[in-house]
Design a protein around this motif. Structure first.
Motif, short mmCIF file in Angstrom:
data_model
loop_
_atom_site.label_atom_id
_atom_site.label_comp_id
_atom_site.label_asym_id
_atom_site.label_seq_id
_atom_site.Cartn_x
_atom_site.Cartn_y
_atom_site.Cartn_z
N UNK A 255 19.13 91.53 -19.57
CA UNK A 255 19.68 90.47 -20.41
C UNK A 255 19.35 89.11 -19.80
N UNK A 256 18.93 88.18 -20.65
CA UNK A 256 18.66 86.82 -20.18
C UNK A 256 20.00 86.13 -19.88
N UNK A 257 20.14 85.64 -18.66
CA UNK A 257 21.39 85.01 -18.23
C UNK A 257 21.26 83.49 -18.20
N UNK A 258 20.07 83.00 -17.87
CA UNK A 258 19.86 81.55 -17.79
C UNK A 258 18.40 81.24 -18.10
N UNK A 259 18.17 80.04 -18.64
CA UNK A 259 16.81 79.62 -18.98
C UNK A 259 16.43 78.41 -18.14
N UNK A 260 15.20 77.95 -18.31
CA UNK A 260 14.71 76.84 -17.49
C UNK A 260 15.62 75.61 -17.61
N UNK A 261 15.88 75.00 -16.46
CA UNK A 261 16.74 73.82 -16.43
C UNK A 261 18.20 74.12 -16.18
N UNK A 264 22.24 77.80 -11.78
CA UNK A 264 22.87 79.12 -11.67
C UNK A 264 23.50 79.31 -10.30
N UNK A 265 24.72 79.87 -10.31
CA UNK A 265 25.38 80.28 -9.08
C UNK A 265 26.11 81.59 -9.34
N UNK A 266 26.14 82.42 -8.32
CA UNK A 266 26.93 83.66 -8.40
C UNK A 266 28.07 83.53 -7.40
N UNK A 267 29.28 83.61 -7.93
CA UNK A 267 30.46 83.42 -7.07
C UNK A 267 31.66 84.08 -7.73
N UNK A 268 32.54 84.57 -6.90
CA UNK A 268 33.80 85.13 -7.39
C UNK A 268 33.57 86.27 -8.39
N UNK A 269 32.50 87.06 -8.13
CA UNK A 269 32.23 88.24 -8.96
C UNK A 269 31.69 87.93 -10.34
N UNK A 270 31.19 86.71 -10.55
CA UNK A 270 30.69 86.34 -11.88
C UNK A 270 29.51 85.39 -11.75
N UNK A 271 28.88 85.11 -12.89
CA UNK A 271 27.76 84.18 -12.94
C UNK A 271 28.25 82.85 -13.50
N UNK A 272 27.87 81.78 -12.81
CA UNK A 272 28.22 80.42 -13.26
C UNK A 272 26.93 79.70 -13.66
N UNK A 273 26.91 79.17 -14.87
CA UNK A 273 25.74 78.45 -15.38
C UNK A 273 26.17 77.04 -15.74
N UNK A 288 27.41 90.27 -7.91
CA UNK A 288 27.32 89.74 -6.55
C UNK A 288 25.91 89.98 -6.02
N UNK A 289 25.68 89.54 -4.79
CA UNK A 289 24.39 89.77 -4.14
C UNK A 289 24.44 90.99 -3.22
N UNK A 290 25.48 91.78 -3.33
CA UNK A 290 25.60 92.96 -2.48
C UNK A 290 24.41 93.90 -2.72
N UNK A 294 18.52 88.55 -0.02
CA UNK A 294 18.67 87.09 -0.05
C UNK A 294 19.08 86.62 -1.44
N UNK A 295 19.56 85.40 -1.50
CA UNK A 295 19.98 84.81 -2.77
C UNK A 295 18.78 84.12 -3.41
N UNK A 296 18.16 84.80 -4.35
CA UNK A 296 16.90 84.33 -4.91
C UNK A 296 17.06 83.39 -6.10
N UNK A 297 18.22 83.37 -6.71
CA UNK A 297 18.33 82.62 -7.97
C UNK A 297 19.42 81.56 -7.92
N UNK A 298 19.75 81.08 -6.76
CA UNK A 298 20.74 80.01 -6.66
C UNK A 298 20.06 78.66 -6.93
N UNK A 299 20.69 77.86 -7.78
CA UNK A 299 20.15 76.53 -8.07
C UNK A 299 19.57 76.43 -9.47
N UNK A 300 18.73 75.43 -9.67
CA UNK A 300 18.16 75.15 -10.99
C UNK A 300 16.99 76.09 -11.27
N UNK A 301 17.00 76.66 -12.46
CA UNK A 301 15.91 77.57 -12.87
C UNK A 301 14.65 76.74 -13.11
N UNK A 302 13.55 77.07 -12.45
CA UNK A 302 12.30 76.29 -12.60
C UNK A 302 11.76 76.34 -14.03
N UNK A 303 10.89 75.41 -14.33
CA UNK A 303 10.25 75.35 -15.64
C UNK A 303 9.41 76.61 -15.87
#
Length: 356
Positions: A255-261, A264-273, A288-290, A294-303
């Motif tokens: 499932x698509x969770x976030x798009x470019x721009x 994204x953060x994963x915290x408290x057992x959920x996804x924050x956009x 979670x990242x369990x 490594x945390x590969x998708x933290x921050x702004x989604x690239x173009x």
């Protein structure tokens, strides 16, 4: 040989067949070259669409045969340019610009139509092939029917085999193009999308919404996504089919969770956009990242990228593991379930419906 013929002694009339004009033959040759290019493209396309090592060999063989037929027609064209064939009870005559050929009826052993569509006139010590492909369809049929078919059952059999092969080949190539550019069936082998999609589910993915993608073929550095043909871009919540980075054989469904721009953060057992916790009633387990290094998708989604995750968050290898998914790696959007075959003895149609 495709057909064996003999002079029909009951014929009392004379027919005359004229080779097509140079302009008509030039158009015919260009058309055949176009078919050859299409066949070469289809071979390369099928070799990409079907991971079978023999595809190039089979396609190469068909292309070689077609090239030989074009070469044969070209050579015959130069020899029989503006030629005229006359068939009569006394025999067969062919008149060209440079030579005249005559075959007496009593000396002709038989005639044959060979694989290259040449009408080969055979005597005991000589033979000559006249190019049937360089005459009009009406003249070709008239000439063939002027003679007596020595083996009509064989002729019918060859025609049926050729028509069947031609139909199967065309249907197969069309089916592969529909599969690549319009719609494709998929089977769910794992539980990474539970409970939205279950093991054994069969679904259809359409490839029109996001625009078709030309697969990576010879001379291409990467697939070409025809975004200008898309209805809309990928949106959050879409269930998509794609190939992750560095994966060239397996298709994934997530499932698509976030798009470019998006941030994204994963915290408290959920996804924050973009600072907002996503409402995901379809999720099974805790996000979670369990299990990931490594945390590969933290921050702004690239173009040109998206984030994709399985609904079964504790049992899914997704963007948390392989990172962002390039848009040109997306193959389609899952849209309908048609049955489940987890139990091979039973086809379960109860899950039939649109995928959300």
């Amino acid at each position: 040989m495709l057909q064996f013929l003999a002079l029909n002694k009951q014929n009392t009339d004379t027919i005359q067949i004229q080779v097509l004009s140079n302009v008509q033959i030039t158009k015919l040759m260009l058309k055949r070259i176009g078919y050859l290019i299409l066949l070469i493209y289809s071979t390369i396309f099928l070799a990409v669409a079907i991971p079978y090592s023999g595809t190039y060999a089979i396609g190469g063989f068909l292309c070689s045969v077609f090239m030989l037929r074009i070469l044969n027609d070209f050579i015959k064209w130069r020899k029989f340019e503006n030629a005229t064939l006359t068939a009569s009870p006394s025999g067969v005559s062919i008149q060209t610009k440079n030579e005249n050929y005559h075959f007496n009826a009593k000396d002709i052993t038989y005639l044959e139509v060979n694989f290259f569509s040449n009408l080969v006139i055979r005597e005991r010590y000589r033979s000559l092939g006249f190019p049937l492909m360089l005459v009009s369809n009406d003249d070709r049929e008239k000439l063939i029917h002027y003679f007596y078919d020595m083996s009509p059952k064989r002729t019918v059999m060859f025609k049926k085999i050729w028509e069947m092969f031609d139909a199967i080949l065309v249907a197969f190539i069309l089916a592969m193009h529909i599969r690549q550019f319009i719609i494709q069936a998929y089977y769910i082998p794992t539980g990474s999308m539970e409970d939205t999609l279950l093991v054994g589910d069969h679904l259809l993915a359409e490839k029109i919404t996001y625009g078709p993608t030309i697969p990576q073929m010879i001379g291409m550095k990467k697939p070409i996504h025809l975004s200008f043909l898309s209805i809309r871009p990928v949106q959050r919540g879409d269930i998509i089919i794609f190939r992750p980075p560095n994966e060239e054989e397996k298709d994934f469904i997530k499932r698509c969770i976030a798009v470019e721009g998006d941030e994204v953060h994963i915290d408290d057992g959920a996804v924050w956009v973009n600072g907002v916790k996503l409402d995901e009633p379809y999720v099974k387990g805790v996000t979670s990242y369990r299990g990931f290094s490594e945390k590969r998708i933290e921050g702004v989604v690239p173009k040109g990228m998206i984030v994709a995750m399985g609904d079964n968050r504790e049992n899914s290898y997704d963007s948390r593991g392989f990172g962002y998914v390039p848009l040109d790696r997306i193959k389609g959007k899952a849209f309908i379930l048609y049955w489940n075959t987890d139990n091979i003895k039973n086809l379960d149609f109860s899950r039939l419906g649109l995928i959300k």
